[in-house]
Design an enzyme around this catalytic site. Structure first.
Site, PDB file in Angstrom:
ATOM      1  CG  HIS A 228      -0.419   0.269   2.518  1.00  0.00           C
ATOM      2  ND1 HIS A 228      -0.099  -0.737   3.405  1.00  0.00           N
ATOM      3  CD2 HIS A 228      -0.096   1.408   3.154  1.00  0.00           C
ATOM      4  CE1 HIS A 228       0.370  -0.219   4.522  1.00  0.00           C
ATOM      5  NE2 HIS A 228       0.393   1.097   4.394  1.00  0.00           N
ATOM      6  CG  ASP A 261       0.050  -4.125   2.930  1.00  0.00           C
ATOM      7  OD1 ASP A 261       0.322  -3.533   1.870  1.00  0.00           O
ATOM      8  OD2 ASP A 261      -0.121  -3.536   4.006  1.00  0.00           O
ATOM      9  CB  SER A 344       3.094   1.861   5.918  1.00  0.00           C
ATOM     10  OG  SER A 344       1.880   1.760   6.579  1.00  0.00           O
TER      11      SER A 344
END
Length: 503
Positions: A228, A261, A344
């Site tokens: 992402h 992910d 992230s």
């Protein structure tokens, strides 16, 4: 000596009288104003099947979703960023498409021989997403209070000087434990790790952009991060990776796995880059209570280091970027190290400096609105990382073929909140059979309506939990499923099948 009272008729006694006491010179110090943090929430992800073309979905990058992650806050993209497709709570990516705000501080764990972690006092930071004017007001109040207290103490000390000196000096002596830089200390781990952590900026052709983190995976210039983080730039977009020394390189996507992910990017023209791959730990040997160090770029603040512990293992998490992307599923390591939008893709390290996970998602407490403006939510001490053993397997697949491989039972399950187990749906995508004829679930005798309650010894409370646990295995692995049919419990041995790619 007699006292003199107003309205008294008693005359003063003869002799000298002392002067009345002067008022105390130290004025009262006004209290600092209250400071109230706020937090945020995000939408949930949609149902996802397990199977060839109707298998469980995948994540996106995002907004607060974590600019969580926006750790997808997500979407710190707050997992972070990520909406939980099958849970009663909402998960958000630890990354997002914006870069405002400031990071939070993690909790102290236990370090190595350099002394206990957290010995050095660290001023608490403001809550994530708080607007600058609130932070400035709090800082100003602190300065004013400190000034008033300092003035009062200075007067008190000067008033009591008996040797006629003009100045008073106070010395602060260093604490050897606090100043330790020994191997195993947080400062030592950070010093070795920071040069191999990069801040990733993704710019899509549609104007969508975001900031996340990645780390050097090998000497060939591969960088490991979240899907992402790079999704917006995957189709002819622009990717840049900036090292802690300020050197910036363009990069390209080698491969990405939406369901896991996980993504791998590679630096272009990286001849001058110093590539020191981070050592990988063993996430299977992690124990609850182990110390952790997280490094990333929360809210765009590159090179931020926070600490904490592993607060749980095998935490089923379904996350999305909050931008309409499909969900990703992980059997995550949970940590209370401060994770915010922008963290992230960054490494979660153990006390030896080995990578044990990729920070991917956070849980939000509210909608993040405050001071009349939309805000990204920040860390509340619940961050989630993809175990590095799983991420390494995916990374090797992406480097070799550019595509991920998923283990599957080829049955569509409901991803709605259940708490009773994973129910095999009545139909698959587009009206196809929920149990694929000839697939692993069909061969094991499973049918629509069966409620799967265990995978081996792991309790299954929902569809997302089942998907998360299946994806910790490899195609060809044999697992035992416990299921309920008509009120009766039965077991079935299933040999996991294989699906290639995210389509």
């Amino acid at each position: 000596m007699s006292t003199e009272n107003e309205g008294s008729a008693v005359p003063p006694a003869p002799g000298p009288h002392p002067a009345p006491p002067a008022p105390h010179p130290n004025p009262a110090v006004p209290p600092a104003p209250d400071y109230d943090p706020t937090a945020g929430t995000r939408p949930t992800a949609s149902d996802a099947p397990i199977g060839p073309s109707d298998a469980a979905g995948s994540p996106g990058e995002g907004a607060p979703g974590p600019g969580a992650p926006g750790p997808g806050a997500p979407g710190p993209g707050a997992p972070g960023s990520g909406a939980d497709a099958g849970q009663s709570s909402t998960w958000w990516s630890a990354d997002g498409g914006q870069q405002p705000g400031g990071p939070g501080d993690g909790q102290g764990g236990q370090g190595g021989p350099g002394g206990p972690w957290g010995t050095a006092p660290v001023p608490p930071s403001g809550p994530p997403g708080r607007k600058p004017r609130g932070l400035v007001a709090a800082m100003l109040a602190a300065v004013l209070v400190a000034g008033a207290i300092g003035g009062g103490i200075g007067f008190w000390a000067a008033d009591r000087e008996s040797d006629g000196s003009d100045t008073t000096t106070v010395s602060a002596y260093g604490n050897p434990k606090t100043e330790s830089r020994a191997p195993g200390s947080v400062s030592s781990i950070a010093n070795k790790t920071l040069p191999s952590v990069v801040t990733i900026e993704a710019q899509g052709n549609n104007g969508e952009s975001g900031t996340g983190t990645g780390f050097v995976y090998d000497k060939q210039g591969h960088i490991l991060t979240n899907n992402h983080v790079v999704a917006s730039a995957a189709d002819n977009g622009k990717l840049t990776a900036t090292f802690s020394n300020g050197k910036r390189y363009t990069a390209e996507v080698v491969g990405r796995a939406q369901g896991y992910d996980v993504a791998v990017v590679k630096l272009k023209n990286a001849a001058g880059a110093k590539l020191d791959p981070l050592p990988l730990g063993n996430s299977d040997r992690v124990a609850v209570g182990d110390a952790t160090v997280a490094i990333g770029a929360p809210f765009g603040l590159s090179g931020t280091v926070t600490t904490g512990i592993v607060s749980a293992k095998k935490r089923p998490v379904a996350s999305s970027d909050g931008g309409g992307g499909n969900a990703s599923y992980m059997s995550a390591l949970q940590t209370d190290a401060s994770i915010n939008p922008g963290n992230s893709g960054g490494p979660l390290l153990n006390a030896d400096g080995g990578v044990i996970g990729i920070n991917s998602a956070i849980q939000s407490a509210g909608n993040g609105s405050g001071l009349g403006e939309s805000q990204q939510s920040g860390s509340i001490g619940l961050g989630f990382a993809i175990p590095i053993n799983q991420a390494k397997n995916v990374a090797e697949q992406l480097i070799k073929t550019g595509q991920p491989i998923y283990p599957v039972i080829e049955a569509t399950v409901s991803t709605k909140d259940s708490a009773n187990g994973a129910t095999i749906a009545s139909n698959g995508t587009g009206g196809s059979p929920a149990v694929v004829p000839g697939g692993p679930a069909d061969k094991a005798g499973l049918k629509s309506g069966d409620v799967i309650t265990k995978l081996d010894d792991m309790a299954i409370d929902s569809g997302p939990t089942l998907i998360s646990e299946i994806w910790t295995h490899q195609p060809g692995d044999k697992v035992t499923l416990t299921y309920k049919r008509g009120g009766k419990l039965s077991t079935a041995d299933v040999t996991l099948g294989k699906r290639k790619g995210d389509s």
